[in-house]
Design a protein around this motif. Sequence first.
Motif, PDB file in Angstrom:
ATOM      1  N   VAL A 178      -4.743  -1.930  14.049  1.00  0.00           N
ATOM      2  CA  VAL A 178      -5.174  -0.795  13.238  1.00  0.00           C
ATOM      3  C   VAL A 178      -6.631  -0.934  12.812  1.00  0.00           C
ATOM      4  O   VAL A 178      -7.374   0.037  12.758  1.00  0.00           O
ATOM      5  N   LYS A 179      -7.064  -2.179  12.585  1.00  0.00           N
ATOM      6  CA  LYS A 179      -8.446  -2.377  12.141  1.00  0.00           C
ATOM      7  C   LYS A 179      -9.420  -1.867  13.208  1.00  0.00           C
ATOM      8  O   LYS A 179     -10.421  -1.237  12.911  1.00  0.00           O
TER       9      LYS A 179
ATOM     10  N   HIS B 241      -5.038   7.577  14.190  1.00  0.00           N
ATOM     11  CA  HIS B 241      -6.468   7.338  14.420  1.00  0.00           C
ATOM     12  C   HIS B 241      -6.917   7.922  15.757  1.00  0.00           C
ATOM     13  O   HIS B 241      -7.991   8.509  15.864  1.00  0.00           O
TER      14      HIS B 241
ATOM     15  N   GLU C 175       4.170   5.692   6.054  1.00  0.00           N
ATOM     16  CA  GLU C 175       2.921   5.080   6.542  1.00  0.00           C
ATOM     17  C   GLU C 175       1.820   6.104   6.746  1.00  0.00           C
ATOM     18  O   GLU C 175       0.661   5.865   6.410  1.00  0.00           O
TER      19      GLU C 175
ATOM     20  N   LYS D 286       0.333   7.522   3.486  1.00  0.00           N
ATOM     21  CA  LYS D 286      -0.534   6.524   2.851  1.00  0.00           C
ATOM     22  C   LYS D 286      -1.890   6.470   3.546  1.00  0.00           C
ATOM     23  O   LYS D 286      -2.944   6.454   2.909  1.00  0.00           O
ATOM     24  N   GLU D 287      -1.850   6.463   4.869  1.00  0.00           N
ATOM     25  CA  GLU D 287      -3.099   6.338   5.627  1.00  0.00           C
ATOM     26  C   GLU D 287      -3.955   7.608   5.489  1.00  0.00           C
ATOM     27  O   GLU D 287      -5.177   7.507   5.332  1.00  0.00           O
ATOM     28  N   CYS D 288      -3.329   8.758   5.537  1.00  0.00           N
ATOM     29  CA  CYS D 288      -4.107  10.001   5.382  1.00  0.00           C
ATOM     30  C   CYS D 288      -4.804  10.011   4.025  1.00  0.00           C
ATOM     31  O   CYS D 288      -5.971  10.388   3.908  1.00  0.00           O
TER      32      CYS D 288
ATOM     33  N   ILE E  87       0.023   4.243  12.754  1.00  0.00           N
ATOM     34  CA  ILE E  87      -1.311   4.582  12.238  1.00  0.00           C
ATOM     35  C   ILE E  87      -2.334   4.660  13.372  1.00  0.00           C
ATOM     36  O   ILE E  87      -3.214   5.515  13.369  1.00  0.00           O
ATOM     37  N   LYS E  88      -2.177   3.794  14.380  1.00  0.00           N
ATOM     38  CA  LYS E  88      -3.158   3.844  15.476  1.00  0.00           C
ATOM     39  C   LYS E  88      -3.080   5.172  16.249  1.00  0.00           C
ATOM     40  O   LYS E  88      -4.085   5.649  16.770  1.00  0.00           O
TER      41      LYS E  88
ATOM     42  N   ARG F  18      -5.657   7.386   2.289  1.00  0.00           N
ATOM     43  CA  ARG F  18      -6.694   6.346   2.292  1.00  0.00           C
ATOM     44  C   ARG F  18      -7.982   6.801   2.969  1.00  0.00           C
ATOM     45  O   ARG F  18      -9.075   6.545   2.468  1.00  0.00           O
ATOM     46  N   ILE F  19      -7.833   7.515   4.087  1.00  0.00           N
ATOM     47  CA  ILE F  19      -9.047   7.887   4.826  1.00  0.00           C
ATOM     48  C   ILE F  19      -9.653   9.211   4.343  1.00  0.00           C
ATOM     49  O   ILE F  19     -10.657   9.658   4.862  1.00  0.00           O
TER      50      ILE F  19
ATOM     51  N   ASN G 267      -9.318   1.961  13.432  1.00  0.00           N
ATOM     52  CA  ASN G 267      -9.957   2.474  12.223  1.00  0.00           C
ATOM     53  C   ASN G 267     -11.472   2.536  12.385  1.00  0.00           C
ATOM     54  O   ASN G 267     -12.127   3.477  11.956  1.00  0.00           O
TER      55      ASN G 267
END
Length: 256
Positions: A11-12, A236, A58, A61-63, A232-233, A65-66, A15
């Motif tokens: 994911v890093k 992205h 997941e 949370k990610e939406c 999450i990937k 965060r970004i 991202n």
Amino acid sequence: MWNFFTKKNNVKDSNQLIDMNNIPKHIGIIMDGNGRWAKEKKLPRSMGHKAGVETIREIVKECNRIGVKYLTLYAFSTENWKRPTEEVNALMKLLVEYLSKEIDELHRNNVIVNSIGDINKLPQICIDKLNGAYNKTKNNDGLILNLALNYGGRDEILRGMKLLYKDVQRGKIKIENIDENIFSRYLYTNGIPDPDLIIRPSGEQRLSNFLIWQCAYSEFWYSNIKWPDFKIKHLHKAIYDYQNRDRRFGGVKSEQ
Ligand code: IPE
Ligand code: IPE
Ligand code: MG
């Protein structure tokens, strides 16, 4: 070309490829493929829906965060009532469980939990949970999570048309003044900008009555991955692809 989907990718890495200054403001997701995911594993369909809830956790949370401002999740369509009662009940139960378990964390993360669709036809406990979640979170200023429940684009347009007609009858609006902006105010999505990006996993390439008015100029992203396997990937990658599209809205690029 760097591949998002190799095993080595984490994911890093994915991202780092997305442009944080060009995050879509509104993402819509047609969460599809739960049933086929379960079937592949010889599990009941309801287990697929249960696994799909993990993905929701997941991705929300990610939406947030970004910096996505609006996330609309298609969770139950006006046509999904055609499914066996057992499956409909399992979906309603999962909704109640999701809201009960997640509301505190969503609130801590500043998320507003909203719904679109004719929620009054849902079981009373779902209505209560949705209203409770909205009332608790309405003053937050993070991600606005729209749960599309008993939602259908055609139903929404007809409902909007009837409401508008009433306002015309009452003399609140003149028929000659009705334009796209005014009509949009009569939709469930009143005040919400049109989706920039629509994601549909599972291999189907259709809207299935999702945001049909609002999607006029949305970018579409499809994938064969089933919703419980959507990570999450993949989000992205969808955003990365979106950022590399050329949105013209019917015009021409300035340098052309
Ligand atoms: C999406 O998964 C969830 C809902 C429609 C509620 P499906 O249940 O449609 O899964 P498939 O399309 O049968 O695989
Ligand atoms: C669309 O998926 C509805 C939701 C994801 C809630 P469906 O699985 O119901 O759509 P079709 O039947 O494949 O078009
Ligand atoms: Mg489906």
